[in-house]
Design a protein around this motif. Structure first.
Motif, PDB file in Angstrom:
ATOM      1  N   ALA A 210       0.925  -1.157   0.044  1.00  0.00           N
ATOM      2  CA  ALA A 210      -0.043  -0.066  -0.166  1.00  0.00           C
ATOM      3  C   ALA A 210       1.004   1.143  -0.093  1.00  0.00           C
ATOM      4  O   ALA A 210       0.402   2.275  -0.877  1.00  0.00           O
ATOM      5  CB  ALA A 210      -1.143   0.151   1.242  1.00  0.00           C
ATOM      6  N   PHE A 211       1.910   1.329   0.777  1.00  0.00           N
ATOM      7  CA  PHE A 211       2.903   2.463   0.825  1.00  0.00           C
ATOM      8  C   PHE A 211       3.395   2.677  -0.473  1.00  0.00           C
ATOM      9  O   PHE A 211       3.542   3.791  -1.001  1.00  0.00           O
ATOM     10  CB  PHE A 211       4.007   2.251   2.053  1.00  0.00           C
ATOM     11  N   LEU A 212       4.146   1.788  -0.921  1.00  0.00           N
ATOM     12  CA  LEU A 212       4.767   1.829  -2.276  1.00  0.00           C
ATOM     13  C   LEU A 212       3.747   2.269  -3.432  1.00  0.00           C
ATOM     14  O   LEU A 212       4.124   3.104  -4.090  1.00  0.00           O
ATOM     15  CB  LEU A 212       5.488   0.603  -2.724  1.00  0.00           C
ATOM     16  N   GLN A 213       2.550   1.676  -3.541  1.00  0.00           N
ATOM     17  CA  GLN A 213       1.601   2.128  -4.400  1.00  0.00           C
ATOM     18  C   GLN A 213       1.263   3.440  -4.186  1.00  0.00           C
ATOM     19  O   GLN A 213       1.238   4.340  -5.270  1.00  0.00           O
ATOM     20  CB  GLN A 213       0.446   1.329  -4.074  1.00  0.00           C
ATOM     21  N   ARG A 214       1.098   3.930  -3.106  1.00  0.00           N
ATOM     22  CA  ARG A 214       0.895   5.437  -2.798  1.00  0.00           C
ATOM     23  C   ARG A 214       1.919   6.298  -3.359  1.00  0.00           C
ATOM     24  O   ARG A 214       1.815   7.363  -3.910  1.00  0.00           O
ATOM     25  CB  ARG A 214       0.638   5.535  -1.361  1.00  0.00           C
ATOM     26  N   LEU A 215       3.268   5.993  -2.884  1.00  0.00           N
ATOM     27  CA  LEU A 215       4.409   6.637  -3.213  1.00  0.00           C
ATOM     28  C   LEU A 215       4.545   6.643  -4.835  1.00  0.00           C
ATOM     29  O   LEU A 215       4.573   7.721  -5.430  1.00  0.00           O
ATOM     30  CB  LEU A 215       5.663   5.865  -2.592  1.00  0.00           C
ATOM     31  N   ASP A 216       4.368   5.580  -5.569  1.00  0.00           N
ATOM     32  CA  ASP A 216       4.341   5.471  -6.981  1.00  0.00           C
ATOM     33  C   ASP A 216       3.222   6.530  -7.506  1.00  0.00           C
ATOM     34  O   ASP A 216       3.958   7.267  -8.611  1.00  0.00           O
ATOM     35  CB  ASP A 216       4.173   4.166  -7.397  1.00  0.00           C
ATOM     36  N   GLN A 217       2.081   6.692  -7.020  1.00  0.00           N
ATOM     37  CA  GLN A 217       1.211   7.498  -7.536  1.00  0.00           C
ATOM     38  C   GLN A 217       1.618   8.956  -7.434  1.00  0.00           C
ATOM     39  O   GLN A 217       1.068   9.931  -8.242  1.00  0.00           O
ATOM     40  CB  GLN A 217      -0.218   7.444  -6.690  1.00  0.00           C
ATOM     41  N   LYS A 218       2.294   8.964  -6.401  1.00  0.00           N
ATOM     42  CA  LYS A 218       2.929  10.640  -6.299  1.00  0.00           C
ATOM     43  C   LYS A 218       4.028  10.772  -7.089  1.00  0.00           C
ATOM     44  O   LYS A 218       4.774  12.050  -7.025  1.00  0.00           O
ATOM     45  CB  LYS A 218       2.963  10.911  -4.604  1.00  0.00           C
ATOM     46  N   GLY A 219       4.650   9.999  -7.590  1.00  0.00           N
ATOM     47  CA  GLY A 219       5.945  10.161  -8.360  1.00  0.00           C
ATOM     48  C   GLY A 219       7.311   9.787  -7.846  1.00  0.00           C
ATOM     49  O   GLY A 219       8.360  10.120  -8.124  1.00  0.00           O
ATOM     50  N   VAL A 220       7.170   8.968  -6.578  1.00  0.00           N
ATOM     51  CA  VAL A 220       8.268   8.485  -6.033  1.00  0.00           C
ATOM     52  C   VAL A 220       8.602   7.008  -6.011  1.00  0.00           C
ATOM     53  O   VAL A 220       7.552   6.300  -5.555  1.00  0.00           O
ATOM     54  CB  VAL A 220       8.567   9.100  -4.360  1.00  0.00           C
ATOM     55  N   LYS A 221       9.572   6.427  -6.617  1.00  0.00           N
ATOM     56  CA  LYS A 221       9.692   4.900  -6.448  1.00  0.00           C
ATOM     57  C   LYS A 221      10.687   4.503  -5.377  1.00  0.00           C
ATOM     58  O   LYS A 221      11.538   5.162  -5.097  1.00  0.00           O
ATOM     59  CB  LYS A 221      10.403   4.672  -7.881  1.00  0.00           C
ATOM     60  N   ALA A 222      10.226   3.376  -4.916  1.00  0.00           N
ATOM     61  CA  ALA A 222      11.289   2.666  -3.718  1.00  0.00           C
ATOM     62  C   ALA A 222      10.877   1.167  -3.839  1.00  0.00           C
ATOM     63  O   ALA A 222      10.185   0.750  -4.506  1.00  0.00           O
ATOM     64  CB  ALA A 222      10.738   3.436  -2.428  1.00  0.00           C
ATOM     65  N   VAL A 223      11.640   0.545  -3.025  1.00  0.00           N
ATOM     66  CA  VAL A 223      11.444  -0.996  -2.974  1.00  0.00           C
ATOM     67  C   VAL A 223      10.914  -1.337  -1.405  1.00  0.00           C
ATOM     68  O   VAL A 223      11.609  -0.573  -0.380  1.00  0.00           O
ATOM     69  CB  VAL A 223      12.423  -1.760  -3.332  1.00  0.00           C
ATOM     70  N   ALA A 224      10.397  -2.523  -1.344  1.00  0.00           N
ATOM     71  CA  ALA A 224      10.296  -3.205  -0.100  1.00  0.00           C
ATOM     72  C   ALA A 224      11.487  -3.802   0.455  1.00  0.00           C
ATOM     73  O   ALA A 224      12.166  -4.320  -0.630  1.00  0.00           O
ATOM     74  CB  ALA A 224       8.946  -4.034  -0.035  1.00  0.00           C
ATOM     75  N   PHE A 225      11.673  -3.731   1.584  1.00  0.00           N
ATOM     76  CA  PHE A 225      13.031  -4.284   2.155  1.00  0.00           C
ATOM     77  C   PHE A 225      12.753  -5.393   3.375  1.00  0.00           C
ATOM     78  O   PHE A 225      13.940  -5.504   4.136  1.00  0.00           O
ATOM     79  CB  PHE A 225      14.109  -3.307   2.345  1.00  0.00           C
ATOM     80  N   GLY A 226      11.618  -5.562   3.565  1.00  0.00           N
ATOM     81  CA  GLY A 226      11.091  -6.471   4.710  1.00  0.00           C
ATOM     82  C   GLY A 226       9.635  -6.499   4.785  1.00  0.00           C
ATOM     83  O   GLY A 226       9.189  -6.031   4.063  1.00  0.00           O
ATOM     84  N   PRO A 227       9.057  -7.303   5.860  1.00  0.00           N
ATOM     85  CA  PRO A 227       7.905  -7.374   6.140  1.00  0.00           C
ATOM     86  C   PRO A 227       7.105  -6.085   6.111  1.00  0.00           C
ATOM     87  O   PRO A 227       6.072  -5.390   5.514  1.00  0.00           O
ATOM     88  CB  PRO A 227       7.518  -8.107   7.461  1.00  0.00           C
TER      89      PRO A 227
END
Length: 340
Positions: free
Chosen positions: A295-312
């Motif tokens: 959910a967090f990464l999806q919200r970030l991506d919608q705002k134009g910031v890309k990142a990766v999950a690195f654990g649970p």
């Protein structure tokens, strides 16, 4: 704007780097006839006080070859449990070299001498021989934590006196050096093999270099061929590496400063439970209860910031050559306005 913080591998060559690549002198490197590859290898070996070096397509390959040439099947590698060679190289150490692992906890990935010596196997036919200690500097899973040269020296001298070989996964070694101020030329005396990446913080499009003693690099050339890593007119890529070493090392502290600024902002955000100390260009933070990484990464991506999950519930940001002050301001603005 898109701010890509997934990794420092997402950078594009700078105009100066492209110019150097376009004008590289090349030959067939498998025959040892590419002058630019030879120049890069000599430059890296001299820089780190090692006998010689070999240019390879990736850091995974240089790690795999480095460990292979130091070992025999049925032996064991001692390393941090989150080491790249264990978690992110497809089980290659087992498949390519027939080795097992002894995994240690570490302090944000930094293993210490007492723990290492406590895990060296006795001379017992039931046990694999503890033949290699592998350190990672900086430590990816440790949030860019790093060893100082004095810490490395203590580990190396004790291990080498016991006949244990030393390998360094130095994918982001230049980031560590930017913080410690240690001289790279002093590293050669403490390791049998060193892997350095040119395609991370230094911004080259491709390539890593394995440094070592002459006897080990002779074996490494055979293993590079076995692993399918023999390249031909590779000087175009090597030229990017030379340019990176000449122009992109000093600026690494800028990446670290930007990562720290983001970390400070995240510390005050209600959706963040914890931020690991930001030592270099890697920033890892834990999300608050009830917020998933998806959910967090999806919200970030919608705002134009890309990142990766690195654990649970962990997210990783990595600053880099293409993440400038405009991208920093944009990212901070996005993070400041996020709500869950």
């Amino acid at each position: 704007m898109i701010a890509d913080l997934r990794s420092d591998t997402v950078t594009k060559p700078t105009p100066g780097m492209l110019e150097a690549m376009m004008h590289a002198r090349v030959g067939d490197d498998v025959f040892g006839e590419d002058p630019t590859v030879n120049e890069l290898e000599e430059k890296c070996a001299r820089l780190f006080g090692m006998d010689t070096a070999i240019f390879c397509p990736s850091g995974t390959m240089t790690n795999q070859i480095g460990i292979n040439v130091l070992s025999n099947p049925y032996e064991e590698v001692i390393c941090y449990k989150g080491s790249h060679i264990y978690k992110y190289e497809g089980g290659g150490v087992a498949g390519n070299s027939g080795l097992s692992f002894r995994l240690l906890e570490g302090d944000r990935g930094r293993i210490n001498l007492d723990d290492i010596l406590a895990n060296v196997n006795a001379d017992d036919i039931h046990l694999p021989i503890s033949s290699i200690v592998s350190l990672e500097n900086t430590v990816n899973k440790g949030g860019g934590s790093y060893y100082t040269l004095s810490e490395i020296a203590e580990i190396s001298e004790a291990c080498m006196s016991r006949g244990i070989k030393m390998h360094l996964d130095g994918a982001r070694l230049f980031n560590a050096l930017a913080e410690t101020g240690d001289k790279p030329c002093d590293y050669g005396k403490y390791f049998d093999t060193i892997s350095i990446c040119l395609s991370k913080g230094l911004g080259a499009p491709v390539g890593s270099v394995l440094l070592g003693k002459a006897e080990h690099i002779r074996k490494a050339r055979r293993m590079r061929k076995v692993f399918g890593g023999g390249m031909r007119q590779a000087g175009y890529l090597a030229a990017a590496g030379i340019y990176a070493l000449d122009h992109h090392v000093q600026r690494l502290t800028e990446d670290h400063q930007r990562a720290r600024k983001i970390g400070k902002v995240l510390e005050d955000m209600p959706y963040v439970n914890n931020v690991l100390p930001v030592d270099t260009n890697i920033l890892i933070f834990e999300l608050a209860q009830g917020i998933t990484t998806d959910a967090f990464l999806q919200r970030l991506d919608q705002k134009g910031v890309k990142a990766v999950a690195f654990g649970p519930r962990e997210i990783r940001f990595v600053t880099h050559l293409d993440f400038d002050d405009d991208a920093l301001d944009f990212t901070i603005n996005v993070l400041s306005q996020l709500s869950f």
